[in-house]
Design an enzyme around this catalytic site. Structure first.
Site, PDB file in Angstrom:
ATOM      1  N   ARG A   1      20.036  -2.361  31.086  1.00 39.53           N
ATOM      2  CA  ARG A   1      20.916  -2.594  29.942  1.00 39.53           C
ATOM      3  C   ARG A   1      21.906  -1.434  29.756  1.00 39.53           C
ATOM      4  O   ARG A   1      21.700  -0.356  30.282  1.00 39.53           O
ATOM      5  CB  ARG A   1      20.083  -2.762  28.667  1.00 39.53           C
ATOM      6  CG  ARG A   1      19.254  -1.566  28.325  1.00 39.53           C
ATOM      7  CD  ARG A   1      18.216  -1.870  27.249  1.00 39.53           C
ATOM      8  NE  ARG A   1      17.538  -0.641  26.836  1.00 39.53           N
ATOM      9  CZ  ARG A   1      17.889   0.073  25.783  1.00 39.53           C
ATOM     10  NH1 ARG A   1      18.892  -0.305  25.020  1.00 39.53           N
ATOM     11  NH2 ARG A   1      17.233   1.184  25.482  1.00 39.53           N
ATOM     12  N   THR A   2      22.976  -1.721  29.017  1.00 33.31           N
ATOM     13  CA  THR A   2      24.030  -0.730  28.803  1.00 33.31           C
ATOM     14  C   THR A   2      23.574   0.326  27.803  1.00 33.31           C
ATOM     15  O   THR A   2      23.106  -0.002  26.720  1.00 33.31           O
ATOM     16  CB  THR A   2      25.278  -1.422  28.227  1.00 33.31           C
ATOM     17  OG1 THR A   2      25.710  -2.421  29.144  1.00 33.31           O
ATOM     18  CG2 THR A   2      26.385  -0.423  28.021  1.00 33.31           C
ATOM     19  N   LEU A   3      23.692   1.578  28.190  1.00 31.65           N
ATOM     20  CA  LEU A   3      23.317   2.665  27.289  1.00 31.65           C
ATOM     21  C   LEU A   3      24.534   3.398  26.741  1.00 31.65           C
ATOM     22  O   LEU A   3      24.570   3.783  25.589  1.00 31.65           O
ATOM     23  CB  LEU A   3      22.429   3.673  28.022  1.00 31.65           C
ATOM     24  CG  LEU A   3      21.109   3.108  28.529  1.00 31.65           C
ATOM     25  CD1 LEU A   3      20.428   4.125  29.425  1.00 31.65           C
ATOM     26  CD2 LEU A   3      20.208   2.731  27.377  1.00 31.65           C
TER      27      LEU A   3
ATOM     28  N   ASN B   1      21.580  -5.072  24.701  1.00 34.23           N
ATOM     29  CA  ASN B   1      22.344  -4.910  25.934  1.00 34.23           C
ATOM     30  C   ASN B   1      23.803  -5.287  25.678  1.00 34.23           C
ATOM     31  O   ASN B   1      24.295  -6.280  26.201  1.00 34.23           O
ATOM     32  CB  ASN B   1      21.766  -5.804  27.026  1.00 34.23           C
ATOM     33  CG  ASN B   1      22.414  -5.549  28.364  1.00 34.23           C
ATOM     34  OD1 ASN B   1      23.099  -4.546  28.567  1.00 34.23           O
ATOM     35  ND2 ASN B   1      22.221  -6.473  29.310  1.00 34.23           N
TER      36      ASN B   1
END
Lengths: 240, 275
Positions: A17-19, A121
């Protein structure tokens, strides 16, 4: 697909997922004017504090009636364009004279952004969606947490802090095209002076009932001839 | 139609290229009680005959609101009709949720038709035994569609389905050119007149019929008994005369077909799916 995500906060799941964003675009500003919508964005793609990419097109037409502008992670914007491509393709495959207007596209994007946010995400973007359908003008925005609204003028990022106060004072109903462009350039100039991630290469887009036009890139004239900038070290000779 | 060796399941063609199970399903529509629909430029009216089995029981519900801008009248296996209405409602509300605007009627009927087609091509399913008159409004105006168990659909200016629907169609064939410009009141009266034709002399009262309207600025809703009875009284008092035709007949809609596309009981040679 997500068998390893027994906890969304574990490090194994993090690779799914996007951090944080990597290559980002800065402000987008949109306003309603007499014949439709005007939108402006510069062509910069920053890699952290480096102004790395200088020809990034951050505004694109969507279907027949809409225009999207994005700030934030550029690769996520490209992903959103693929979603919209699929959406408009399926819409035109019906071949029945109906077509999705800007209101429908905005709401679809809101659902996408909010759903991704709920899954931890997100698509790391703030989007401006404008368009005209059957003479009706529409201008809205939605961001990575799903917050969405419509207004006569919208902006993302720094544009909210620097451009919108100018627009609140100087925007009015039925701006001419020339006045609209002048107003947007005024806002972009302020952003150029004050936003570290702004670059002096921008495009202006307009959308009316007739369609979308996105200008060629151009630069703003800036003024640096302030007396405080002449002989800047005059008060500190001998020091660093 | 006669019983024959090619009619046992829907996945068997006859040598003449017919699917008898589908045709039998359309027969079920013809056995149901009448439902009619007509449209003008700004309104669509749906009306149906609702006879209760006995004095003790309630009437069958045959007209369903699908969304504020769409309603449907059914004839045939009403249970199948209920299931399809639920599907239509679901599609409308899902579209509204994603796009915050109303599902265009034309798209809903195509989805409905595709759903019906599936049942004509699976050995473990049977075709839906219900005909649907879908009336609704969208950006492109007022629409009336008829969805068949065969998976076909057609757009109409006016149509009638179910038993003795031919009588209603004959009446509407005479008058349909006035429907486009008709006022809301005259459109409803025309619907009631057409409905009365299907009753073969029986007295038309609001207790045996249901009327529903949808129009520009008017959400789909079923008219209450008092309103319907008042309209019935209005034209019954005036005698056999049909409501006044306001404008000269205008033919505009290239797409709409006159209400003549159904077949009479004596049609055995023509494959109904050619409709």
């Amino acid at each position: 697909m997500e068998n390893s995500s027994y906890s969304l906060l574990s490090s194994e799941a993090d690779s799914q997922r996007t951090l944080y964003p990597y290559v980002t675009g800065t402000s987008v500003i949109g306003i309603k004017y007499k014949d439709g919508i005007l939108m402006v964005a510069d062509m910069g793609g920053s890699y952290g504090s480096t102004l790395r990419y200088k020809s990034v097109e951050r505004m694109k037409p969507v279907g027949k009636h809409s225009l999207i502008g994005a700030s934030g992670e550029i690769s996520d914007f490209q992903e959103i364009l693929r979603y919209l491509d699929e959406l408009t393709l399926n819409d035109s495959m019906w071949d029945d004279g109906n077509s999705l207007g800007p209101k429908e596209v905005h709401n679809y994007l809101t659902r996408v952004m909010y759903n991704r946010r709920n899954k931890f995400n997100p698509l790391w973007n703030s989007l401006v969606l404008g368009g005209v359908k059957n003479g009706q003008k529409y201008l809205g925005t939605v961001n990575m947490i799903g917050v969405h609204y419509e207004d006569n003028h919208v902006a993302t990022g720094f544009g909210n802090h620097l451009a919108r106060p100018i627009l609140r004072d100087e925007w009015h109903e039925n701006l001419s095209f020339e006045d609209g462009v002048k107003l947007l350039e005024k806002c972009m100039r302020v952003l150029l002076y004050r936003d570290r991630s702004a670059v002096n290469k921008l495009q202006i887009a307009k959308i009316t009932d007739e369609g979308v036009t996105i200008s060629q890139p151009y630069s703003l004239k800036t003024f640096w001839n302030f007396s405080a900038f002449q002989n800047p070290t005059v008060g500190a000779e001998g020091s660093w | 139609m006669f019983r024959n060796q090619y009619d046992t399941d829907v996945t068997t063609w006859s040598p003449a290229g017919r699917l008898f199970q589908v045709e039998y399903a359309m027969e079920a529509v013809k056995q149901g009680s009448a439902a009619i629909g007509l449209r003008s430029k700004t309104h669509v009216v749906l009306a149906s005959v609702n006879k209760a089995n006995s004095e003790l029981s309630s009437h069958q519900k045959k007209i369903f609101k699908v969304d504020d801008h769409i309603g449907v009248a059914i004839a045939g296996l009403t249970a199948d009709g209920r299931v399809l209405s639920r599907y239509m409602r679901s599609e409308c509300i899902n579209y509204s949720y994603s796009y915050e605007s109303q599902l265009p009627v034309g798209r809903l009927v195509v989805q409905l038709a595709d759903k019906a087609q599936v049942c004509t091509q699976r050995s473990w399913k049977r075709p839906y035994g219900v005909g649907l008159l879908v009336g609704g409004l969208d950006e492109s105006g007022a629409h009336l569609y008829y969805n068949c168990p065969s998976g076909n659909y057609f757009e109409y200016q006016a149509f009638a389905i179910g038993s003795r629907s031919q009588a209603a169609k004959t009446y509407m064939e005479r008058k349909f050119e006035t429907f486009t410009e008709a006022s809301r009141e005259n459109l409803i009266k025309d619907a009631l007149f057409a409905l009365r034709e299907t009753l073969q002399g029986e007295k038309l009262t609001s207790s045996i019929c249901t009327v529903a309207v949808v129009g520009i600025g008017e959400a789909f809703h079923i008219l209450d008994k008092e309103t319907v009875q008042a309209l019935i009284n209005e034209f019954e008092i005036a005698g056999e005369e049909a409501p006044a035709d306001e404008t000269a007949p205008q033919d505009q809609d290239g797409d709409a077909q006159p209400a003549a596309a159904d077949q009479g009981p004596a049609d055995q040679g023509v494959a109904p799916m050619d409709m």
